[in-house]
Write a protein that holds these residues in place. Sequence first.
Motif, PDB file in Angstrom:
ATOM      1  N   SER A  13       0.825  -1.214   0.000  1.00 29.70           N
ATOM      2  CA  SER A  13       0.000   0.000   0.000  1.00 29.70           C
ATOM      3  C   SER A  13       0.856   1.259   0.000  1.00 29.70           C
ATOM      4  CB  SER A  13      -0.930   0.016   1.214  1.00 29.70           C
ATOM      5  OG  SER A  13      -1.789  -1.078   1.187  1.00 29.70           O
ATOM      6  N   GLU A  14       1.921   1.243   0.789  1.00 31.75           N
ATOM      7  CA  GLU A  14       2.815   2.403   0.832  1.00 31.75           C
ATOM      8  C   GLU A  14       3.505   2.609  -0.512  1.00 31.75           C
ATOM      9  OE1 GLU A  14       4.366   2.602   5.449  1.00 31.75           O
ATOM     10  OE2 GLU A  14       5.170   1.005   4.171  1.00 31.75           O
ATOM     11  N   LEU A  15       3.959   1.512  -1.105  1.00 38.10           N
ATOM     12  CA  LEU A  15       4.609   1.608  -2.415  1.00 38.10           C
ATOM     13  C   LEU A  15       3.661   2.225  -3.444  1.00 38.10           C
ATOM     14  CD1 LEU A  15       6.462  -1.826  -2.558  1.00 38.10           C
ATOM     15  CD2 LEU A  15       7.543   0.423  -2.546  1.00 38.10           C
ATOM     16  N   ILE A  16       2.423   1.770  -3.448  1.00 39.97           N
ATOM     17  CA  ILE A  16       1.437   2.265  -4.415  1.00 39.97           C
ATOM     18  C   ILE A  16       1.134   3.741  -4.159  1.00 39.97           C
ATOM     19  CG2 ILE A  16      -0.974   2.053  -5.181  1.00 39.97           C
ATOM     20  CD1 ILE A  16      -0.652  -1.013  -4.586  1.00 39.97           C
ATOM     21  N   GLU A  17       0.964   4.093  -2.900  1.00 37.45           N
ATOM     22  CA  GLU A  17       0.655   5.479  -2.541  1.00 37.45           C
ATOM     23  C   GLU A  17       1.777   6.418  -2.990  1.00 37.45           C
ATOM     24  OE1 GLU A  17       0.135   7.959   1.560  1.00 37.45           O
ATOM     25  OE2 GLU A  17      -0.757   5.951   1.486  1.00 37.45           O
ATOM     26  N   VAL A  18       3.003   6.052  -2.702  1.00 41.97           N
ATOM     27  CA  VAL A  18       4.137   6.889  -3.087  1.00 41.97           C
ATOM     28  C   VAL A  18       4.284   6.898  -4.614  1.00 41.97           C
ATOM     29  CG1 VAL A  18       6.643   7.213  -2.905  1.00 41.97           C
ATOM     30  CG2 VAL A  18       5.313   6.563  -0.881  1.00 41.97           C
ATOM     31  N   TYR A  19       4.050   5.751  -5.255  1.00 40.95           N
ATOM     32  CA  TYR A  19       4.150   5.683  -6.721  1.00 40.95           C
ATOM     33  C   TYR A  19       3.152   6.633  -7.384  1.00 40.95           C
ATOM     34  CZ  TYR A  19       3.845   4.180 -11.524  1.00 40.95           C
ATOM     35  OH  TYR A  19       3.824   4.187 -12.899  1.00 40.95           O
ATOM     36  N   LYS A  20       1.936   6.701  -6.836  1.00 39.50           N
ATOM     37  CA  LYS A  20       0.912   7.567  -7.425  1.00 39.50           C
ATOM     38  C   LYS A  20       1.334   9.032  -7.424  1.00 39.50           C
ATOM     39  CE  LYS A  20      -3.254   4.835  -6.925  1.00 39.50           C
ATOM     40  NZ  LYS A  20      -4.642   4.837  -6.521  1.00 39.50           N
ATOM     41  N   THR A  21       2.116   9.432  -6.446  1.00 43.40           N
ATOM     42  CA  THR A  21       2.553  10.829  -6.396  1.00 43.40           C
ATOM     43  C   THR A  21       3.888  11.052  -7.111  1.00 43.40           C
ATOM     44  OG1 THR A  21       3.542  10.492  -4.210  1.00 43.40           O
ATOM     45  CG2 THR A  21       1.296  11.362  -4.280  1.00 43.40           C
ATOM     46  N   SER A  22       4.794  10.083  -7.001  1.00 39.25           N
ATOM     47  CA  SER A  22       6.134  10.280  -7.573  1.00 39.25           C
ATOM     48  C   SER A  22       6.288   9.681  -8.975  1.00 39.25           C
ATOM     49  CB  SER A  22       7.187   9.648  -6.669  1.00 39.25           C
ATOM     50  OG  SER A  22       7.109   8.234  -6.726  1.00 39.25           O
ATOM     51  N   LEU A  69      -2.043   4.042 -11.450  1.00 39.91           N
ATOM     52  CA  LEU A  69      -2.358   5.475 -11.393  1.00 39.91           C
ATOM     53  C   LEU A  69      -3.864   5.729 -11.495  1.00 39.91           C
ATOM     54  CD1 LEU A  69       0.494   6.855 -13.678  1.00 39.91           C
ATOM     55  CD2 LEU A  69       0.382   6.909 -11.175  1.00 39.91           C
ATOM     56  N   SER A  70      -4.580   4.826 -12.159  1.00 41.67           N
ATOM     57  CA  SER A  70      -6.002   5.074 -12.397  1.00 41.67           C
ATOM     58  C   SER A  70      -6.949   4.205 -11.574  1.00 41.67           C
ATOM     59  CB  SER A  70      -6.313   4.893 -13.883  1.00 41.67           C
ATOM     60  OG  SER A  70      -6.004   3.583 -14.292  1.00 41.67           O
ATOM     61  N   HIS A  71      -6.451   3.197 -10.899  1.00 40.38           N
ATOM     62  CA  HIS A  71      -7.307   2.304 -10.111  1.00 40.38           C
ATOM     63  C   HIS A  71      -7.051   2.491  -8.616  1.00 40.38           C
ATOM     64  CE1 HIS A  71      -7.510   0.181 -13.983  1.00 40.38           C
ATOM     65  NE2 HIS A  71      -8.692  -0.218 -13.559  1.00 40.38           N
ATOM     66  N   GLU A  72      -8.095   2.350  -7.856  1.00 44.72           N
ATOM     67  CA  GLU A  72      -7.977   2.336  -6.396  1.00 44.72           C
ATOM     68  C   GLU A  72      -7.729   0.886  -5.993  1.00 44.72           C
ATOM     69  OE1 GLU A  72      -7.440   3.911  -2.871  1.00 44.72           O
ATOM     70  OE2 GLU A  72      -7.968   5.137  -4.612  1.00 44.72           O
ATOM     71  N   VAL A  73      -6.546   0.604  -5.475  1.00 44.35           N
ATOM     72  CA  VAL A  73      -6.162  -0.766  -5.136  1.00 44.35           C
ATOM     73  C   VAL A  73      -5.994  -0.870  -3.625  1.00 44.35           C
ATOM     74  CG1 VAL A  73      -4.452  -2.578  -5.480  1.00 44.35           C
ATOM     75  CG2 VAL A  73      -4.985  -1.014  -7.351  1.00 44.35           C
ATOM     76  N   ASN A  74      -6.894  -1.615  -2.991  1.00 45.95           N
ATOM     77  CA  ASN A  74      -6.832  -1.765  -1.540  1.00 45.95           C
ATOM     78  C   ASN A  74      -6.048  -3.004  -1.116  1.00 45.95           C
ATOM     79  OD1 ASN A  74      -8.362   0.563  -1.116  1.00 45.95           O
ATOM     80  ND2 ASN A  74     -10.246  -0.570  -1.446  1.00 45.95           N
ATOM     81  N   HIS A  75      -6.189  -4.077  -1.852  1.00 43.70           N
ATOM     82  CA  HIS A  75      -5.500  -5.339  -1.549  1.00 43.70           C
ATOM     83  C   HIS A  75      -4.728  -5.741  -2.799  1.00 43.70           C
ATOM     84  CE1 HIS A  75      -7.815  -5.570   2.116  1.00 43.70           C
ATOM     85  NE2 HIS A  75      -8.898  -5.328   1.410  1.00 43.70           N
ATOM     86  N   LYS A 152     -13.549  -4.736 -16.390  1.00 39.43           N
ATOM     87  CA  LYS A 152     -13.756  -3.452 -15.724  1.00 39.43           C
ATOM     88  C   LYS A 152     -13.681  -3.674 -14.217  1.00 39.43           C
ATOM     89  CE  LYS A 152     -14.929  -1.377 -19.587  1.00 39.43           C
ATOM     90  NZ  LYS A 152     -14.059  -0.484 -20.269  1.00 39.43           N
ATOM     91  N   CYS A 153     -13.164  -2.689 -13.482  1.00 39.62           N
ATOM     92  CA  CYS A 153     -13.157  -2.782 -12.028  1.00 39.62           C
ATOM     93  C   CYS A 153     -14.543  -2.355 -11.521  1.00 39.62           C
ATOM     94  CB  CYS A 153     -12.069  -1.904 -11.426  1.00 39.62           C
ATOM     95  SG  CYS A 153     -12.329  -0.136 -11.625  1.00 39.62           S
TER      96      CYS A 153
END
Length: 187
Positions: A13-22, A69-75, A152-153
């Motif tokens: 989750s942290e990797l994805i969160e930081v990736y979305k911004t950086s 970048l375009s999907h909300e990924v929780n798990h 589709k998600c």
Amino acid sequence: MFLAKAIHEMSDSELIEVYKTSQNKELVGELYKRYTHLVYGVCLKYLKDRELAKDAVMQLFEKLLTSLLSHEVNHFKSWLYVSARNHCLMYLRSVKGKTSQEISSFIMEKVEEPHLEDGEELESNISKLEKCLETLNTEQKKCVQLFYLQEKCYQEVSSQTGYDLLKVKSYIQNGKRNLKICMERND
């Protein structure tokens, strides 16, 4: 490094969160290292060819760069598993033409590996699946087709149909159950 943590110490989750911004590809590279074996196993199971499976793994991780970048990924692990499975099924579908036994097996969530069938049995299963899809109510049919066949998600299905997100999940779950019942009844 990032957030005062080394990349390898960060959670998915942290990797994805930081990736979305950086949009630092190193972060997706860490996810790749963690889950290559999982994605390769899924691809090999469905494609039954080592080289095709390796190609699919690379395609999936390249696709991750934009998908995250375009999907909300929780798990992430579960999401990646489903993405890999869908990718392989869509590949098989494109190679074989219309829906195939692999897609009906996926929807029905059979545990055993689908065995190779002769053309008549495959056609019979495809016909059954198509007939069973027609028995679903409009909402279930639309949501199942968008989710499983068009990859589709939940959010995309919700946006496209105008149904509330919880309704979409309910329609997919109930539609899948109704398809399973219908397919079993027609055996």
